[in-house]
Design a protein around this motif. Sequence first.
Motif, PDB file in Angstrom:
ATOM      1  N   PHE A 177       1.064  -0.883  -0.351  1.00 44.02           N
ATOM      2  CA  PHE A 177       0.050  -0.614   0.029  1.00 44.02           C
ATOM      3  C   PHE A 177       0.731   1.360  -0.226  1.00 44.02           C
ATOM      4  O   PHE A 177       0.531   2.180  -0.478  1.00 44.02           O
ATOM      5  CB  PHE A 177      -0.919   0.251   1.035  1.00 44.02           C
ATOM      6  N   TYR A 178       2.050   1.260   1.078  1.00 43.57           N
ATOM      7  CA  TYR A 178       3.024   2.476   0.220  1.00 43.57           C
ATOM      8  C   TYR A 178       3.249   2.733  -1.278  1.00 43.57           C
ATOM      9  O   TYR A 178       2.794   3.285  -0.982  1.00 43.57           O
ATOM     10  CB  TYR A 178       4.593   2.080   1.500  1.00 43.57           C
ATOM     11  N   SER A 179       3.462   1.378  -1.289  1.00 47.00           N
ATOM     12  CA  SER A 179       4.080   1.675  -2.816  1.00 47.00           C
ATOM     13  C   SER A 179       2.931   2.111  -3.751  1.00 47.00           C
ATOM     14  O   SER A 179       2.887   3.288  -4.136  1.00 47.00           O
ATOM     15  CB  SER A 179       4.723   0.437  -3.705  1.00 47.00           C
ATOM     16  N   LEU A 180       1.543   1.787  -3.545  1.00 48.44           N
ATOM     17  CA  LEU A 180       0.225   1.888  -4.839  1.00 48.44           C
ATOM     18  C   LEU A 180       0.554   3.763  -3.860  1.00 48.44           C
ATOM     19  O   LEU A 180      -0.076   4.395  -5.127  1.00 48.44           O
ATOM     20  CB  LEU A 180      -0.063   1.173  -4.019  1.00 48.44           C
TER      21      LEU A 180
ATOM     22  N   SER B 166       8.563   7.990  -3.420  1.00 42.91           N
ATOM     23  CA  SER B 166       8.701   8.406  -4.250  1.00 42.91           C
ATOM     24  C   SER B 166      10.424   9.313  -4.237  1.00 42.91           C
ATOM     25  O   SER B 166       9.486  10.695  -3.127  1.00 42.91           O
ATOM     26  CB  SER B 166       7.910   9.444  -5.200  1.00 42.91           C
ATOM     27  N   GLY B 167      11.363   9.182  -4.846  1.00 43.22           N
ATOM     28  CA  GLY B 167      12.264   9.836  -4.435  1.00 43.22           C
ATOM     29  C   GLY B 167      13.287   9.356  -3.220  1.00 43.22           C
ATOM     30  O   GLY B 167      13.366  10.486  -3.016  1.00 43.22           O
ATOM     31  N   ILE B 168      12.669   8.865  -2.105  1.00 43.60           N
ATOM     32  CA  ILE B 168      13.447   8.801  -0.997  1.00 43.60           C
ATOM     33  C   ILE B 168      14.591   8.532  -0.961  1.00 43.60           C
ATOM     34  O   ILE B 168      15.220   7.707  -1.953  1.00 43.60           O
ATOM     35  CB  ILE B 168      12.408   7.963  -0.116  1.00 43.60           C
ATOM     36  N   SER B 169      15.616   8.806   0.001  1.00 46.87           N
ATOM     37  CA  SER B 169      16.706   8.369   0.054  1.00 46.87           C
ATOM     38  C   SER B 169      17.243   7.175   1.281  1.00 46.87           C
ATOM     39  O   SER B 169      15.562   6.734   2.064  1.00 46.87           O
ATOM     40  CB  SER B 169      17.655   9.353   1.418  1.00 46.87           C
ATOM     41  N   GLY B 170      18.238   6.610   1.553  1.00 46.70           N
ATOM     42  CA  GLY B 170      18.296   5.949   2.829  1.00 46.70           C
ATOM     43  C   GLY B 170      18.428   6.010   3.777  1.00 46.70           C
ATOM     44  O   GLY B 170      17.188   4.661   4.378  1.00 46.70           O
ATOM     45  N   GLU B 171      18.328   6.991   4.108  1.00 49.28           N
ATOM     46  CA  GLU B 171      17.387   7.428   5.785  1.00 49.28           C
ATOM     47  C   GLU B 171      16.214   7.716   5.813  1.00 49.28           C
ATOM     48  O   GLU B 171      15.843   6.942   6.731  1.00 49.28           O
ATOM     49  CB  GLU B 171      17.969   8.788   5.726  1.00 49.28           C
ATOM     50  N   VAL B 172      15.468   8.402   5.227  1.00 48.07           N
ATOM     51  CA  VAL B 172      14.042   8.452   5.025  1.00 48.07           C
ATOM     52  C   VAL B 172      13.836   6.675   4.927  1.00 48.07           C
ATOM     53  O   VAL B 172      12.967   6.448   5.823  1.00 48.07           O
ATOM     54  CB  VAL B 172      13.284   8.724   3.483  1.00 48.07           C
ATOM     55  N   ALA B 173      14.317   5.441   3.739  1.00 47.54           N
ATOM     56  CA  ALA B 173      13.342   4.667   3.737  1.00 47.54           C
ATOM     57  C   ALA B 173      14.191   3.982   5.502  1.00 47.54           C
ATOM     58  O   ALA B 173      12.828   2.943   5.635  1.00 47.54           O
ATOM     59  CB  ALA B 173      13.898   3.703   2.481  1.00 47.54           C
TER      60      ALA B 173
ATOM     61  N   MET C 185      12.532   4.786 -10.000  1.00 41.88           N
ATOM     62  CA  MET C 185      12.044   4.647 -11.307  1.00 41.88           C
ATOM     63  C   MET C 185      11.168   4.862 -11.993  1.00 41.88           C
ATOM     64  O   MET C 185      10.382   5.346 -11.064  1.00 41.88           O
ATOM     65  CB  MET C 185      11.993   2.352 -11.793  1.00 41.88           C
ATOM     66  N   PRO C 186      11.247   5.098 -13.686  1.00 40.61           N
ATOM     67  CA  PRO C 186       9.797   5.604 -14.164  1.00 40.61           C
ATOM     68  C   PRO C 186       8.228   4.707 -13.980  1.00 40.61           C
ATOM     69  O   PRO C 186       9.042   3.615 -14.022  1.00 40.61           O
ATOM     70  CB  PRO C 186      10.605   6.318 -15.138  1.00 40.61           C
ATOM     71  N   GLY C 187       7.984   5.207 -13.141  1.00 38.88           N
ATOM     72  CA  GLY C 187       6.994   4.123 -12.934  1.00 38.88           C
ATOM     73  C   GLY C 187       6.916   3.565 -12.082  1.00 38.88           C
ATOM     74  O   GLY C 187       6.078   2.319 -11.606  1.00 38.88           O
TER      75      GLY C 187
ATOM     76  N   TRP D 216       6.094   3.638  -8.943  1.00 42.95           N
ATOM     77  CA  TRP D 216       4.974   3.046  -8.371  1.00 42.95           C
ATOM     78  C   TRP D 216       3.582   1.783  -8.839  1.00 42.95           C
ATOM     79  O   TRP D 216       3.921   1.321  -7.610  1.00 42.95           O
ATOM     80  CB  TRP D 216       4.626   4.151  -7.676  1.00 42.95           C
ATOM     81  N   LEU D 217       4.436   2.039  -9.475  1.00 47.55           N
ATOM     82  CA  LEU D 217       3.980   0.175 -10.362  1.00 47.55           C
ATOM     83  C   LEU D 217       4.275  -1.098 -10.124  1.00 47.55           C
ATOM     84  O   LEU D 217       3.625  -1.761  -9.739  1.00 47.55           O
ATOM     85  CB  LEU D 217       3.239   0.974 -11.853  1.00 47.55           C
ATOM     86  N   PHE D 218       5.850  -0.558 -10.431  1.00 48.66           N
ATOM     87  CA  PHE D 218       6.416  -1.925 -10.295  1.00 48.66           C
ATOM     88  C   PHE D 218       6.366  -2.589  -8.506  1.00 48.66           C
ATOM     89  O   PHE D 218       6.634  -3.579  -8.175  1.00 48.66           O
ATOM     90  CB  PHE D 218       8.005  -1.355 -10.446  1.00 48.66           C
ATOM     91  N   GLY D 219       6.546  -1.038  -7.994  1.00 51.69           N
ATOM     92  CA  GLY D 219       7.258  -1.537  -6.422  1.00 51.69           C
ATOM     93  C   GLY D 219       5.804  -2.387  -6.299  1.00 51.69           C
ATOM     94  O   GLY D 219       6.386  -2.892  -5.354  1.00 51.69           O
ATOM     95  N   SER D 220       4.162  -1.559  -6.372  1.00 48.60           N
ATOM     96  CA  SER D 220       3.359  -2.319  -5.807  1.00 48.60           C
ATOM     97  C   SER D 220       2.643  -3.840  -6.555  1.00 48.60           C
ATOM     98  O   SER D 220       2.776  -4.403  -5.785  1.00 48.60           O
ATOM     99  CB  SER D 220       2.011  -1.872  -6.983  1.00 48.60           C
ATOM    100  N   LEU D 221       3.637  -3.466  -8.102  1.00 48.84           N
ATOM    101  CA  LEU D 221       3.407  -5.336  -8.632  1.00 48.84           C
ATOM    102  C   LEU D 221       4.308  -6.036  -7.689  1.00 48.84           C
ATOM    103  O   LEU D 221       4.087  -7.078  -6.931  1.00 48.84           O
ATOM    104  CB  LEU D 221       4.133  -4.632 -10.014  1.00 48.84           C
TER     105      LEU D 221
END
Length: 478
Positions: free
Chosen positions: A123-126, A131-138, A305-307, A309-314
């Motif tokens: 759901f986060y990904s969806l 989008s654009g997060i750094s290692g620290e934020v992740a 990556m471009p798109g 959120w889609l690959f992430g959700s997938l």
Amino acid sequence: MSGSKLSAQSWSSQTVFILAAVGSAVGLGNIWKFPYITGEYGGGAFVLVYLLCVFLIGLPIMLSEIALGRAGKANPVRTMAKLAKESNSSKAWALVGFNSVMAGLLILSFYSVIAGLVIAYFFYSLFGSFSGISGEVAKQMFADSVANPWALLFWFSLALGLTLLIVARGIKNGLEKAVNFMMPALFIVLMILLVYAIFSGSFGESFAFIFAPDFSKLTWTGVLIALGQAFFTLSVGLGAMMAYGAYLDDKASIVKAGLWIVGLDTLVALLAGLVIFAIVFQQGLSPAEGPGLLFTTLPIAFGQMPGGWLFGSLFFALVIMAAISSTISLVEPSVAWMDQRFSIARSKSIWILGAIAWLLGVGALLSFNYWQDLKLLGSRNFFDSLDFLTTSIMLPVGGLFISIFMAWIIKPEIRGEQLGSSEFWMSVFLVTLRYITPFGIIVVFAYNLDERIASWLMAAVAIGYLGFVIQKKVSEQS
Ligand code: PHE
């Protein structure tokens, strides 16, 4: 269906059986656990030991379990009791089946906690949170996710509920339908990620980390962990494969199926590792990140990556499916057992089993927050204790007895009938199962348990086994 026969259920084909078994084998163990323990235990050398354990110990036990399951055509407890009786041995072998029923429930509990976390990440990904997060934020995002017990409880209950729902529907309508679609899809998404990692990650470094062994980093604990992982990732040692084997057609080739299962499982683990470490090194993160590794690396990649959120959700959707196709195999042994032993139907027994797993799972998820400082087995928290007890003790011990049973106890005719290999391969199999597999397990244990009593105990077991082997050999000759 309830009563004493399981035969009303069976897989539609050998391919479906392989898919289901691969579904059981490929799961969080490959995508989440393998990379993070490889990171913690230093990479290459650990991977080498792991591969040895998979092929010399895991594969023979995999073949044994499927063969025993198909020969017994019942739940693991009954299968062991029945085959022991047919082979004029003690009924106590049924204990191996009990070990499997118990271990299945224990693993189900903590495993579903992580599966729940994967659902949250889907759901986060969806919703575009990566989008654009750094290692620290992740890293912070992961820390926040596990700090909140109520959210974890919600996601965990969802994962467990989904599992029980599928198992309740039975083999053909539940298990088969689920795996038929999930396994091929997972593979495709892994390939896409691999391409991404090759072009945007530190792929060379990742490759070297996984394949160049540095033995100075290898410890005995690492060796025990590698052994435990070999069992865990292949789903052997606890009768899951035995339970699945019970529904396998007599004409299917067990050897072929076993090789496919082990091969694909290994491939997925290595690919997942390559992808994840490529991102780790490119982002300057530490490979020894622990259980959060998957959850801190991939969001970065998807965020760029471009798109994405889609690959992430997938991707996370597929990890959910990989996890669920594993959890269903954790419940199957106990469901089949309750069905045959107490005539409790699937639809009822899943409530009882679900309740037990749920309670244990609550303990496991509290280990990330309220119970952080609660220490159980050898200063491990509740979650790690469950993991240690099952992965490092119950599965290897279960595997040890399964291999002894298959190698020495079972009637040779049953063995031959099930495996049906040429004389040459049968003797290779037997030599491995008799001398390499058990000793591998015993030695690793003995070295790892550094308390003196434990080492003596293991030495005694090893000597006992040797005595047993000699006695068997002598009686075979006379
Ligand atoms: N093999 C599964 C994984 O790697 C976990 C599992 C273990 C499933 C034992 C069933 C039985 O994720």
